[in-house]
Design a protein around this motif. Structure first.
Motif, PDB file in Angstrom:
ATOM      1  N   GLN A 175       0.798  -1.406   0.087  1.00  0.00           N
ATOM      2  CA  GLN A 175      -0.200   0.216  -0.420  1.00  0.00           C
ATOM      3  C   GLN A 175       1.060   1.653  -0.147  1.00  0.00           C
ATOM      4  OE1 GLN A 175      -2.989  -0.302   2.968  1.00  0.00           O
ATOM      5  NE2 GLN A 175      -2.398  -2.273   3.328  1.00  0.00           N
ATOM      6  N   ARG A 180       0.291   2.189   4.951  1.00  0.00           N
ATOM      7  CA  ARG A 180       0.646   0.937   5.504  1.00  0.00           C
ATOM      8  C   ARG A 180       0.806   1.637   7.087  1.00  0.00           C
ATOM      9  NH1 ARG A 180       6.363   0.102   1.680  1.00  0.00           N
ATOM     10  NH2 ARG A 180       5.366   0.928   0.089  1.00  0.00           N
ATOM     11  N   SER A 248      -9.051   2.121   9.090  1.00  0.00           N
ATOM     12  CA  SER A 248      -9.552   1.357   7.691  1.00  0.00           C
ATOM     13  C   SER A 248     -10.012   1.739   6.223  1.00  0.00           C
ATOM     14  CB  SER A 248     -10.082   0.337   8.708  1.00  0.00           C
ATOM     15  OG  SER A 248     -11.622   0.571   9.210  1.00  0.00           O
ATOM     16  N   GLN A 249     -10.612   2.795   6.549  1.00  0.00           N
ATOM     17  CA  GLN A 249     -10.356   2.698   5.054  1.00  0.00           C
ATOM     18  C   GLN A 249      -8.914   2.953   4.352  1.00  0.00           C
ATOM     19  OE1 GLN A 249     -13.317   6.051   5.305  1.00  0.00           O
ATOM     20  NE2 GLN A 249     -14.576   4.648   5.252  1.00  0.00           N
ATOM     21  N   ALA A 252      -7.154  -0.876   4.181  1.00  0.00           N
ATOM     22  CA  ALA A 252      -7.070  -2.173   2.828  1.00  0.00           C
ATOM     23  C   ALA A 252      -7.326  -1.899   1.557  1.00  0.00           C
ATOM     24  CB  ALA A 252      -8.821  -2.654   3.416  1.00  0.00           C
TER      25      ALA A 252
END
Lengths: 252, 252
Positions: A175, A180, A248-249, A252
């Motif tokens: 990411q 990260r 969390s957005q 992932a």
DNA sequence: CGTGCAGTTGAGCAAATTCAACGCTTGTGG
DNA sequence: CCACAAGCGTTGAATTTGCTCAACTGCACG
């Protein structure tokens, strides 16, 4: 006499109940360790006072103390032991060409580490802060496993958990810098006993080497997250999650 | 009747000797699969002619055929089986937020896959090209393991090898674009039967999603390596290593 | 009250991504 | 047989991201 020697020079000590073979190994290992002075790990490796209290032995093994930045095992050494953190925290890492360092995992109290794919350690392990670690002889475990299927399957389970950890790490590295750091914070929070408050044992350099970023980028990302009110930095090593959803957005 | 249905629609077939339970599962799985049309995997999912020759069953299980881009299992499904590639090749991956895809591994003939840390698949698996795969029931293996310590330890060994693979992947992702591509080529070469010549089964998109790069960067890096005479590109899918040393210097 | 280390901040730069166009191959249909 | 669309791969230009180098702050320790 041997014991006093390693206490003065090694940064590691073993409780009295450790068996003779283990003590011997520990002494040979840690006598030469303080002088090693590897990359990023030169400071603060001083003798550590022997704890008079024998901590509970959680599994078949002896409890050892390591002071901050002391080496627990080194890359390329035969992997004869499993380890479990009792107090403190541990990093495992490899040193890459060009002096860069890849930290492959952080281990907090109760975490097992030192389970390697092969017969020798593919990584090194160091205590991040003063730590107590239970050391279990690998052959003893395997011997038990041979007689007890349940233990064999438990070993399997440990390997699979370690696999999940490695896969999660690879996912992090896929990411952006923000993703990260967000993922790292969420992971640390999920392992923290205090919910949304994270007490980081490791330095910015450790975090950077774990996330494949520079310390500057880690620092900038954290301050940026703070300015968005996603996190709060009470001090550099204490972070409070203020908006898990936002994190969390990013992740992932 | 069921069999003819899945042959027409599913892109997968099972040899006659598969047990009834397995066949049932395969049918329910693959009847709905062709319509799924996931990201990057919409093309070329046509019925595949049933191979009249029953290939040797290498382990406890049935051999199945999957045509290119057919799904073998999906993320979130219960992980009831282990798999082994016989011919062709397989990718395992996760789809991230934003539609990006992380390929976690490529599996070539004889490679085992589908060993997951938990009870359900954390990744999806697809055939890259038309492939034959041996499917083994996980519970059967564990049952065997409970009676035979040796099998339990072998399962352990598989898990540890998978761990090594995941760690190697994380190591790749730590590096520059050139380092990642170099490491990928060295890995593929080491698994190739033809030494320095690599026959890539996967597209540039697959490589990019494995290395955490864009297809453009992969392409540019490869042409750059060719212009330095480090590799030769006979065609897009056939690469010859001309200077392994240079590649390994870029990698570690 | 310095000294040293950890962390933060800023400016310029290099690397990789994005967006866009183009070539090559393949399969399809006239 | 050719025309043409569709995929895949490559190449170019502009932009963004993260890195490098450098200065500076704050804190702990002697």
């Amino acid at each position: 006499m041997i014991e006093s020697t390693h206490r003065e020079h090694g940064g590691a000590s073993v409780d009295e109940r450790g068996d003779a073979d283990l003590r011997q190994r520990i002494n040979t290992r840690f006598l030469g360790q303080a002088a090693a002075g590897r990359l990023h790990a030169v400071a603060n490796t001083r003798p550590y006072p022997l704890d008079p209290l024998a901590p509970p032995i959680e599994l078949v093994g002896a409890t050892m103390k390591f002071c901050a930045n002391a080496e627990i095992y080194g890359e390329g050494e035969p992997a004869e032991y499993f380890y479990q953190v009792v107090t403190g925290s541990v990093r495992t890492f490899r040193v890459l060409r060009g002096g860069r360092r890849q930290i492959s995992g952080f281990y907090l109290p109760d975490d097992l580490f030192g389970l390697e794919p092969g017969d020798e350690h593919s990584h090194s392990a160091e205590a991040i802060v003063d730590s107590r670690v239970v050391v279990m002889k690998r052959s003893t475990m395997l011997c038990l496993a041979a007689r007890n299927d349940n233990i064999a399957l438990q070993l399997c389970a440990v390997a699979r958990r370690e696999l999940a950890r490695a896969q999660a790490h690879a996912l992090l590295l896929f990411q952006s810098a923000q993703g990260r750091v967000a993922g790292f914070l969420l992971d640390m929070a999920s392992r923290s006993p205090q919910g949304d408050t994270i007490e980081l044992p490791m330095s910015r350099r450790d975090i950077a080497d774990f996330l494949g970023l520079t310390i500057e980028t880690v620092s900038r990302t954290l301050t940026s997250l703070e300015s968005e009110a996603t996190i709060a930095l009470s001090n550099a090593r204490r972070i409070v999650l203020r908006n898990r959803l936002a994190l969390s957005q990013m992740n992932a």
